[in-house]
Enzyme design. Structure first.
Site, PDB file in Angstrom:
ATOM      1  N   CYS A 222       0.818  -1.209   0.000  1.00 20.53           N
ATOM      2  CA  CYS A 222       0.000   0.000   0.000  1.00 20.53           C
ATOM      3  C   CYS A 222       0.853   1.260   0.000  1.00 20.53           C
ATOM      4  CB  CYS A 222      -0.924  -0.010   1.206  1.00 20.53           C
ATOM      5  SG  CYS A 222      -1.847   1.525   1.426  1.00 20.53           S
TER       6      CYS A 222
ATOM      7  N   CYS B 246      -1.718   1.869  -2.824  1.00 20.06           N
ATOM      8  CA  CYS B 246      -2.698   2.924  -2.559  1.00 20.06           C
ATOM      9  C   CYS B 246      -2.112   4.334  -2.583  1.00 20.06           C
ATOM     10  CB  CYS B 246      -3.348   2.702  -1.193  1.00 20.06           C
ATOM     11  SG  CYS B 246      -3.759   0.999  -0.813  1.00 20.06           S
TER      12      CYS B 246
ATOM     13  N   LYS C 203      -0.447   5.486  -5.986  1.00 16.50           N
ATOM     14  CA  LYS C 203      -1.539   5.445  -6.972  1.00 16.50           C
ATOM     15  C   LYS C 203      -2.467   6.626  -6.812  1.00 16.50           C
ATOM     16  CE  LYS C 203      -5.059   3.690  -5.572  1.00 16.50           C
ATOM     17  NZ  LYS C 203      -5.453   2.319  -5.694  1.00 16.50           N
TER      18      LYS C 203
ATOM     19  N   TYR D 166      -8.478  -3.828 -10.889  1.00 19.85           N
ATOM     20  CA  TYR D 166      -8.584  -2.413 -10.529  1.00 19.85           C
ATOM     21  C   TYR D 166      -7.233  -1.724 -10.633  1.00 19.85           C
ATOM     22  CZ  TYR D 166      -6.842  -3.509  -5.799  1.00 19.85           C
ATOM     23  OH  TYR D 166      -6.075  -3.901  -4.732  1.00 19.85           O
TER      24      TYR D 166
ATOM     25  N   GLU E 194      -6.757   1.531 -12.892  1.00 22.81           N
ATOM     26  CA  GLU E 194      -6.312   2.758 -12.218  1.00 22.81           C
ATOM     27  C   GLU E 194      -5.045   3.305 -12.877  1.00 22.81           C
ATOM     28  OE1 GLU E 194      -7.958   1.985  -7.659  1.00 22.81           O
ATOM     29  OE2 GLU E 194      -5.962   1.292  -8.238  1.00 22.81           O
TER      30      GLU E 194
ATOM     31  N   HIS F 293     -27.614  19.433  -0.768  1.00 21.15           N
ATOM     32  CA  HIS F 293     -27.733  19.936  -2.146  1.00 21.15           C
ATOM     33  C   HIS F 293     -26.850  21.174  -2.353  1.00 21.15           C
ATOM     34  CE1 HIS F 293     -29.767  20.352  -5.973  1.00 21.15           C
ATOM     35  NE2 HIS F 293     -29.921  21.656  -5.725  1.00 21.15           N
TER      36      HIS F 293
ATOM     37  N   GLU G 295     -26.122  13.169  -2.767  1.00 21.54           N
ATOM     38  CA  GLU G 295     -27.557  13.241  -2.513  1.00 21.54           C
ATOM     39  C   GLU G 295     -28.356  12.342  -3.456  1.00 21.54           C
ATOM     40  OE1 GLU G 295     -29.777  16.809  -3.525  1.00 21.54           O
ATOM     41  OE2 GLU G 295     -28.124  17.468  -4.814  1.00 21.54           O
TER      42      GLU G 295
END
Length: 479
Positions: free
Chosen positions: A88, A93, A96, A209, A213, A454, A459
Site C-alpha cells: 500500500c 494505494c 496510486k 482495478y 487505475e 444539495h 444526494e
C-alpha cells in the site's frame, strides 16, 4: 514481504515465547542480545512489514509484549526496491492516489476556461517532477514506520524469514539471495511509481482495478494508453458498474483491446516494444508498438520461501495463500495469518490493519472481538471513481434469488440494503459515509427518508426511486 499485508506468529499461553534465529552472513546482523546460537525469544514475531503486520506489531508492543518484525522486499523483475510499509505505502494505494490526483488536476486545468480562468490551451506535464514528489512522500512514510517501531521498542529485521519448525524462525541477510532471472521486457505496477522518466505510449495488460487505475492516470497525464483485457474488467465487482467505468475511460481517450491475450514482446532496434497478441474470438494475430508494456495481472503471495510445511502450516495449493479460521489462526494454533497472505480475505489495507490490531488485542487478552469481513467498503480510483460496499447485483441475486432483490436491497420489508455502488467524483468519500449506515442495517426506506445535501453527487443516493427492472430512464434532469 512484498505483496503481503502481514503475517503474525505467536504462542498462546503464559511464559511461552517464539524463537527467532538469525543465520548470519558476512558482516553479521545487528540486533538485541542473543544466546550463543544466535537465538532471540519474542512474545510475538511478525513476518511481513505491511499494513496488517505493522499494525499488529505496534498494538502488541503497546500492550506490553516483546515484539519483532521481519520484513524483506524482493526486487521486482526490473530491480525496483522500496522500504518498510508493504504494498500500500510503496507500490499501491498511496503512490496510486497521488498520481490519480495529478491526472485529475490536469482535467481541472482543461475545464478552467469554462469557469472564466484564462489558462493556456496546452499545459505540459513534467513526469520527472511528479515522480520525485511522489517518491519522496513514500520515503517519508517508510521512515515514519521505522520511527514508530523504534518508539514502541519493536525490533526490526530487514532480512528474509523462513520457518525451521513450528516454534522457530530463522533469517538470512539480504545478501544471501536475489531474484533469479527477470522479465526481459516490460514493467509491473511495482515499477510504474518509481520510474524517473515518463513511460510514454503504454500497453497495460490486465483488467484488475490496479490495471484500470494505472491506465486511467496515464491517460489523464496525456499519455497514449491501451488496456488489453482477456475476459471481463473488474472481476468480482458489479459488472454493470464495471462497464460504466470502462465506457467512461474509453470516451476520455483510453484504448481497449478486448478478448485478447499477448503472445510475444520483441524489442525493436529503436528501443520500442513490438507486442503481438491473439484475438480469442477470431484466432487472428495482430501487433502494435509501444514504449512501455505494464503487466498488471495480479499478485501471488510470497509464502513458498517461508518453508511453512516445516511448521505444519497449510496453504491453498492453487493460490499459495495461508488457510485461516475466523480467529485468523492457521493449522498450527499459535501461528496466525492476516491481510493479503490469508485465504479468503479482502486485499485491502484497512481490513489488514483492523485485523492486525484485533489479533494483537486477543492475544493479549484485551478483547474477544473478531474481524468482521462483511460489508467492507472500497473504491476503484479510475478517472470516474467507483465506490462500493456490500454485495454486487450478481452476488445479491445468487444469494437471495432475482425475485427477492431490487436496487441491491431486498424487495421484502424492511428492504434491507445489501449493497451500494456509486460511480462519480470523490466516490471514496461518499461510500465511506454510507458504509456506516449499511453496517448498521440500513433499509431502503431509511435511505430515501434521509435528507440529501444539495447540490452534491452524494444526494443522488437518497433520491433513488427507479428500479432497474422497471426499464425507466434514471437520467437526472433537475433538482
Amino acid at each position: 514481504m512484498a505483496a503481503m499485508a502481514g503475517r503474525a506468529a505467536a504462542l498462546r499461553g503464559s511464559g511461552v515465547r517464539f524463537r527467532w534465529r538469525t543465520r548470519v552472513a558476512a558482516g553479521g546482523v545487528r540486533g538485541a542480545a542473543r544466546d550463543a546460537a544466535g537465538r532471540q525469544d519474542y512474545d510475538l514475531l511478525v513476518i511481513g512489514g505491511g499494513s496488517g503486520g505493522l499494525a499488529c506489531a505496534k498494538e502488541a508492543a503497546q500492550l506490553g509484549k516483546k515484539v519483532a518484525v521481519v520484513d524483506y522486499v524482493e526486487p521486482s523483475p526490473r530491480g525496483t526496491r522500496w522500504g518498510l510499509g508493504g504494498t500500500c505505502v510503496n507500490v499501491g494505494c498511496i503512490p496510486k492516489k497521488l498520481m490519480h490526483q495529478a491526472a485529475l488536476l490536469g482535467d481541472m486545468i482543461r475545464d478552467a476556461p469554462h469557469y472564466g480562468w484564462e489558462v493556456p490551451q496546452q499545459v505540459p506535464h513534467d513526469w520527472r517532477k511528479m515522480a520525485e514528489a511522489v517518491q519522496n512522500h513514500v520515503k517519508s512514510l517508510n521512515w515514519g514506520h521505522r520511527v514508530q517501531l523504534q518508539d514502541r521498542k519493536v525490533k526490526y529485521f530487514n532480512i528474509k524469514a523462513s520457518f525451521v519448525n513450528e516454534h522457530t524462525v530463522c533469517g538470512v541477510t539480504k545478501g544471501g539471495k536475489e531474484i533469479e532471472g527477470a522479465l526481459e521486457h516490460g514493467i509491473t505496477s511495482d515499477d510504474i511509481f518509481w520510474l524517473k522518466e515518463s513511460p510514454g505510449k503504454t500497453l497495460v495488460v490486465g483488467a484488475s482495478y490496479v490495471a484500470l487505475e494505472c491506465a486511467g492516470f496515464l491517460t489523464g497525464l496525456r499519455l497514449d494508453t491501451t488496456v488489453m483485457i482477456r475476459s471481463i474488467p473488474l472481476r468480482g465487482f458489479d459488472q454493470q458498474m464495471s462497464s460504466l467505468v470502462t465506457e467512461h475511460m474509453a470516451s476520455h481517450g483510453t484504448h481497449f483491446l478486448r478478448g485478447c491475450t499477448p503472445s510475444r514482446v520483441k524489442k525493436l532496434p529503436d528501443g520500442q516494444l513490438q507486442v503481438t497478441w491473439k484475438d480469442l474470438a477470431s484466432g487472428r494475430e495482430d501487433m502494435g508498438t509501444f514504449d512501455t508494456v505494464l503487466w498488471a495481472i495480479g499478485r501471488v503471495p510470497e509464502t513458498r520461501s517461508l518453508n511453512l510445511e516445516k511448521a505444519g502450516v497449510n496453504t491453498n495449493p492453487n493460490s499459495h495463500k495461508i488457510l485461516v479460521d475466523a480467529q485468523e489462526a492457521t493449522s498450527v494454533p499459535h501461528i496466525y495469518a492476516i491481510g493479503d497472505a490469508a485465504e479468503g480475505r479482502p486485499e485491502l489495507t484497512p481490513t489488514a490493519i483492523m485485523a492486525g490490531r484485533l489479533l494483537a488485542q486477543r492475544l493479549c487478552g484485551q478483547t474477544s472481538d473478531l474481524m468482521d469481513y462483511d460489508n467492507v467498503p472500497t473504491t476503484v480510483f479510475t478517472p470516474l471513481e467507483y465506490g462500493c460496499v456490500g454485495l454486487s447485483e450478481e452476488e445479491a441475486v445468487a444469494r437471495h434469488g432475482e425475485e427477492h432483490v431490487e436496487m441491491v436491497c431486498l424487495r421484502e420489508p424492511p428492504q434491507l440494503v445489501l449493497g451500494l455502488h456509486f460511480l462519480g467524483p470523490n466516490a471514496g468519500e461518499v461510500t465511506q459515509g454510507f458504509a456506516l449506515g449499511i453496517k448498521c442495517g440500513a433499509s431502503y426506506r431509511q435511505v430515501v427518508q434521509t435528507v440529501g445535501i444539495h447540490p452534491t453527487c452524494a444526494e443522488e443516493v437518497a433520491k433513488l426511486r427507479i428500479a432497474k427492472r422497471s426499464g425507466l430512464d434514471p437520467t437526472v434532469t433537475g433538482c
